[in-house]
Design a protein around this motif. Structure first.
Motif, PDB file in Angstrom:
ATOM      1  N   ASN A 171       5.668   5.133   1.516  1.00  0.00           N
ATOM      2  CA  ASN A 171       5.535   6.543   1.150  1.00  0.00           C
ATOM      3  C   ASN A 171       6.270   6.782  -0.159  1.00  0.00           C
ATOM      4  N   ASP A 172       5.540   7.236  -1.165  1.00  0.00           N
ATOM      5  CA  ASP A 172       6.096   7.512  -2.488  1.00  0.00           C
ATOM      6  C   ASP A 172       6.615   8.940  -2.518  1.00  0.00           C
ATOM      7  N   LEU A 173       7.938   9.098  -2.550  1.00  0.00           N
ATOM      8  CA  LEU A 173       8.547  10.420  -2.647  1.00  0.00           C
ATOM      9  C   LEU A 173       9.455  10.423  -3.871  1.00  0.00           C
ATOM     10  N   GLU A 174       9.095  11.233  -4.844  1.00  0.00           N
ATOM     11  CA  GLU A 174       9.734  11.163  -6.155  1.00  0.00           C
ATOM     12  C   GLU A 174      11.119  11.816  -6.167  1.00  0.00           C
ATOM     13  N   ASN A 175      11.803  11.634  -7.292  1.00  0.00           N
ATOM     14  CA  ASN A 175      13.172  12.115  -7.445  1.00  0.00           C
ATOM     15  C   ASN A 175      13.246  13.635  -7.448  1.00  0.00           C
ATOM     16  N   TYR A 176      14.374  14.142  -7.024  1.00  0.00           N
ATOM     17  CA  TYR A 176      14.654  15.584  -7.090  1.00  0.00           C
ATOM     18  C   TYR A 176      16.125  15.755  -7.420  1.00  0.00           C
ATOM     19  N   THR A 177      16.471  16.909  -7.961  1.00  0.00           N
ATOM     20  CA  THR A 177      17.857  17.148  -8.377  1.00  0.00           C
ATOM     21  C   THR A 177      18.580  18.140  -7.485  1.00  0.00           C
ATOM     22  N   ASP A 178      17.846  19.015  -6.798  1.00  0.00           N
ATOM     23  CA  ASP A 178      18.465  20.030  -5.939  1.00  0.00           C
ATOM     24  C   ASP A 178      18.591  19.474  -4.520  1.00  0.00           C
ATOM     25  N   ARG A 179      19.637  18.718  -4.286  1.00  0.00           N
ATOM     26  CA  ARG A 179      19.798  18.086  -2.982  1.00  0.00           C
ATOM     27  C   ARG A 179      20.104  19.094  -1.882  1.00  0.00           C
ATOM     28  N   THR A 180      20.726  20.197  -2.219  1.00  0.00           N
ATOM     29  CA  THR A 180      21.019  21.223  -1.218  1.00  0.00           C
ATOM     30  C   THR A 180      19.736  21.742  -0.592  1.00  0.00           C
ATOM     31  N   THR A 181      18.704  21.919  -1.396  1.00  0.00           N
ATOM     32  CA  THR A 181      17.419  22.421  -0.907  1.00  0.00           C
ATOM     33  C   THR A 181      16.605  21.336  -0.226  1.00  0.00           C
ATOM     34  N   TRP A 182      16.611  20.127  -0.802  1.00  0.00           N
ATOM     35  CA  TRP A 182      15.603  19.140  -0.416  1.00  0.00           C
ATOM     36  C   TRP A 182      16.067  18.037   0.520  1.00  0.00           C
TER      37      TRP A 182
ATOM     38  N   ALA B 158       9.834   3.597   2.500  1.00  0.00           N
ATOM     39  CA  ALA B 158       9.976   4.777   1.644  1.00  0.00           C
ATOM     40  C   ALA B 158      10.386   4.338   0.246  1.00  0.00           C
ATOM     41  N   TYR B 159       9.655   4.850  -0.747  1.00  0.00           N
ATOM     42  CA  TYR B 159      10.030   4.688  -2.159  1.00  0.00           C
ATOM     43  C   TYR B 159      10.748   5.967  -2.566  1.00  0.00           C
ATOM     44  N   VAL B 160      12.046   5.844  -2.861  1.00  0.00           N
ATOM     45  CA  VAL B 160      12.865   7.014  -3.192  1.00  0.00           C
ATOM     46  C   VAL B 160      13.837   6.650  -4.304  1.00  0.00           C
ATOM     47  N   ALA B 161      14.336   7.657  -4.984  1.00  0.00           N
ATOM     48  CA  ALA B 161      15.282   7.429  -6.070  1.00  0.00           C
ATOM     49  C   ALA B 161      16.693   7.263  -5.527  1.00  0.00           C
TER      50      ALA B 161
ATOM     51  N   PRO C 142       0.831  -1.210   0.000  1.00  0.00           N
ATOM     52  CA  PRO C 142       0.000   0.000   0.000  1.00  0.00           C
ATOM     53  C   PRO C 142       0.866   1.261   0.000  1.00  0.00           C
ATOM     54  N   ILE C 143       0.587   2.141  -0.951  1.00  0.00           N
ATOM     55  CA  ILE C 143       1.437   3.304  -1.189  1.00  0.00           C
ATOM     56  C   ILE C 143       0.683   4.593  -0.873  1.00  0.00           C
ATOM     57  N   TRP C 144       1.311   5.444  -0.082  1.00  0.00           N
ATOM     58  CA  TRP C 144       0.785   6.772   0.208  1.00  0.00           C
ATOM     59  C   TRP C 144       1.550   7.781  -0.638  1.00  0.00           C
ATOM     60  N   VAL C 145       0.842   8.576  -1.429  1.00  0.00           N
ATOM     61  CA  VAL C 145       1.471   9.593  -2.279  1.00  0.00           C
ATOM     62  C   VAL C 145       1.257  10.948  -1.614  1.00  0.00           C
ATOM     63  N   GLY C 146       2.241  11.389  -0.882  1.00  0.00           N
ATOM     64  CA  GLY C 146       2.134  12.617  -0.108  1.00  0.00           C
ATOM     65  C   GLY C 146       2.796  13.791  -0.783  1.00  0.00           C
ATOM     66  N   PRO C 147       3.138  14.831  -0.019  1.00  0.00           N
ATOM     67  CA  PRO C 147       3.795  16.016  -0.593  1.00  0.00           C
ATOM     68  C   PRO C 147       5.134  15.637  -1.218  1.00  0.00           C
ATOM     69  N   GLN C 148       5.460  16.326  -2.294  1.00  0.00           N
ATOM     70  CA  GLN C 148       6.630  15.990  -3.088  1.00  0.00           C
ATOM     71  C   GLN C 148       7.673  17.116  -3.052  1.00  0.00           C
ATOM     72  N   PRO C 149       8.939  16.786  -3.324  1.00  0.00           N
ATOM     73  CA  PRO C 149      10.003  17.793  -3.299  1.00  0.00           C
ATOM     74  C   PRO C 149       9.986  18.697  -4.527  1.00  0.00           C
ATOM     75  N   TRP C 150       8.954  19.503  -4.587  1.00  0.00           N
ATOM     76  CA  TRP C 150       8.844  20.537  -5.615  1.00  0.00           C
ATOM     77  C   TRP C 150       8.112  21.725  -5.012  1.00  0.00           C
ATOM     78  N   HIS C 151       8.227  22.870  -5.660  1.00  0.00           N
ATOM     79  CA  HIS C 151       7.660  24.106  -5.132  1.00  0.00           C
ATOM     80  C   HIS C 151       6.225  24.256  -5.623  1.00  0.00           C
ATOM     81  N   ASN C 152       5.286  23.832  -4.799  1.00  0.00           N
ATOM     82  CA  ASN C 152       3.866  23.937  -5.125  1.00  0.00           C
ATOM     83  C   ASN C 152       3.105  24.017  -3.816  1.00  0.00           C
ATOM     84  N   ALA C 153       2.305  25.054  -3.662  1.00  0.00           N
ATOM     85  CA  ALA C 153       1.615  25.273  -2.393  1.00  0.00           C
ATOM     86  C   ALA C 153       0.647  24.149  -2.061  1.00  0.00           C
TER      87      ALA C 153
END
Length: 231
Positions: free
Chosen positions: A99-110, A134-137, A49-60
């Motif tokens: 928890n599904d948390l998708e890939n991000y490229t700005d590691r300094t921020t995220w 955790a599902y992570v890249a 069972p996968i929970w798709v929560g807030p993601q590492p991107w700038h969106n309110a």
């Protein structure tokens, strides 16, 4: 429960299907309920069972906060939401919730908020009697969690599901993006998504799926909230 896509996982002793159950950024629902869950379990499927929560991107609306203290709160909120969604499906305490948390490229921020979010997710799930995954890249979330593992080992996800589309059906340290010989997530605590979206046909029905290799055994993880056995 879940979008048209499903995640198919295979392993030495079991087959599994991952389904998004809910979350802030989930895809549209499909009619999945406790009877469906029971049928799949009876048929020998291991459910993820996968929970798709807030993601590492700038969106309110759907984004993770860049403030680790706020991300911590989002992690606890996500855990409560996941348990609220899991219980009516008949998923008992001790179930591993992903928890599904998708890939991000700005590691300094995220990196810092991602670690705060996933450790809070884990802590709160443990308080509620469930296990954490955790599902992570490999290129982002795995690196962040691995780098901070020593700071809070009990708050690390019980299971690590690493995305690396290298077509290698394995949960080796290398394929998981971990240092060779590490004890991190050793034992039956790993899954590796080795192939991305593609069409596959089963029983005359074509589905869009991705594929993972699975080595997860909740019964071997030890007490909830304690350091898992690494045998």
């Amino acid at each position: 429960m879940g979008p048209p896509q499903a995640r198919r996982a295979e392993g030495k002793h079991r087959k599994a299907e991952g389904r998004p159950c809910a979350g802030r950024t989930r895809a549209p629902r499909q009619p999945v309920g406790p009877r469906w869950v029971e049928r799949q379990a009876t048929a020998g499927w291991h459910l993820m069972p996968i929970w798709v929560g807030p993601q590492p991107w700038h969106n309110a609306a759907t984004g993770l906060s860049t403030d680790p203290s706020e991300a911590n709160g989002q992690g606890r909120e996500a855990a409560e939401g996941a348990v609220e969604a899991a219980r009516p499906l008949g998923l008992a305490e001790g179930t591993v919730l992903y928890n599904d948390l998708e890939n991000y490229t700005d590691r300094t921020t995220w990196d810092a908020p991602v670690v705060a979010y996933l450790t809070a997710w884990t802590d709160r799930l443990h308080e509620l009697g469930f296990r954490s995954a955790a599902y992570v890249a490999v290129s982002s979330g795995v690196k962040a969690l691995s780098a901070h593992y020593h700071q809070a080992p009990r708050a690390m996800p019980d299971v690590l599901w690493a995305a690396r589309w290298n077509l290698s059906a394995s949960v080796s340290d290398t394929d998981m993006g971990l240092k060779e010989g590490t004890a991190k997530w050793a034992g039956p605590r790993r899954a590796h998504q080795f192939r991305g979206d593609h069409d596959a046909t089963y029983g005359g029905t074509t589905l869009t799926i991705d594929r993972s290799w699975l080595d997860v055994n909740p019964a071997a993880l030890g007490p909830i909230g304690g350091l898992p056995r690494l045998s």
